[in-house]
Design an enzyme around this catalytic site. Structure first.
Site, PDB file in Angstrom:
ATOM      1  CG  ASP A   1      -8.771   4.523   0.685  1.00  0.00           C
ATOM      2  OD1 ASP A   1      -9.007   3.312   0.863  1.00  0.00           O
ATOM      3  OD2 ASP A   1      -7.983   5.173   1.396  1.00  0.00           O
TER       4      ASP A   1
ATOM      5  CD  GLU B   1      -8.240  -0.977  -0.425  1.00  0.00           C
ATOM      6  OE1 GLU B   1      -7.225  -1.656  -0.259  1.00  0.00           O
ATOM      7  OE2 GLU B   1      -8.387   0.155   0.071  1.00  0.00           O
TER       8      GLU B   1
ATOM      9  CG  ASP C   1      -7.005   8.520   3.750  1.00  0.00           C
ATOM     10  OD1 ASP C   1      -7.014   7.288   3.932  1.00  0.00           O
ATOM     11  OD2 ASP C   1      -6.794   9.346   4.667  1.00  0.00           O
TER      12      ASP C   1
END
Length: 179
Positions: A7, A66, A138
């Site tokens: 992430d 992502e 996170d």
């Protein structure tokens, strides 16, 4: 086989490592790479070094990240794009295939709805992986990305209206992937 989920961020980069050698994904590690200083180039170098260390330590066979989403703040979106690029180049330099997943697709894969909140994603990551406590937000997001990739690999991921994920294989080109 291990999956490294990332992430990305320009201040904090979350990571999650899952082992797929058994019938279900197994938690290996998660955490955050905290990037220090005001100079963006130096923070990106720290992110690259931190991800390189994770790859050397856990020896993942695949890398998931992502996809970029549009932000109201153009400067934030640009910095996120640079952090993503740094992570992708690090993975590519280590010979890892890179798969990208959209935010709605990750939420759908982990919670069953593409409009889930961060706390719902975090709760489901804990439940799916049988963790004793909730990882930092996170790190939970990175684990959700790794879980989404695990679902895609096993054919359990439905693409729905938010499309497939993009994969770059070693020495290959970008292509749309529809499981």
């Amino acid at each position: 086989m291990m999956i490294l989920g990332i992430d990305p961020g320009s201040r904090i980069t979350g990571y999650g490592v899952l082992d797929l050698s058994g019938p279900t994904p197994r938690y290996v590690a998660s955490g955050c790479i905290r990037l220090q200083g005001d100079d963006l180039a130096q923070r990106l170098a720290q992110a690259y070094a931190g991800i390189s260390e994770l790859i050397a330590l856990h020896r993942p066979g695949e890398f998931a990240i992502e996809q970029v989403f549009m932000s109201k703040n153009a400067d934030s979106a640009l910095k996120l794009g640079q952090a993503r690029g740094t992570a992708i180049v690090c993975a590519a330099n280590h010979g890892l295939p890179v798969s990208e997943y959209g935010p709605r697709q990750i939420k759908q894969a982990v919670t069953g709805t593409g409009s889930a909140s961060k706390s719902q994603v975090q709760h489901m990551v804990v439940a799916i992986l049988g963790l004793g406590g909730a990882p930092q937000a996170d790190a939970a997001d990175a684990l959700a990305i790794a879980l989404t990739h695990a679902h895609a690999r096993s054919g359990l991921l439905t693409t729905g209206s938010f499309g497939g994920h993009r994969t770059r294989r070693r020495g290959g080109s970008w292509r749309d992937y529809q499981p």
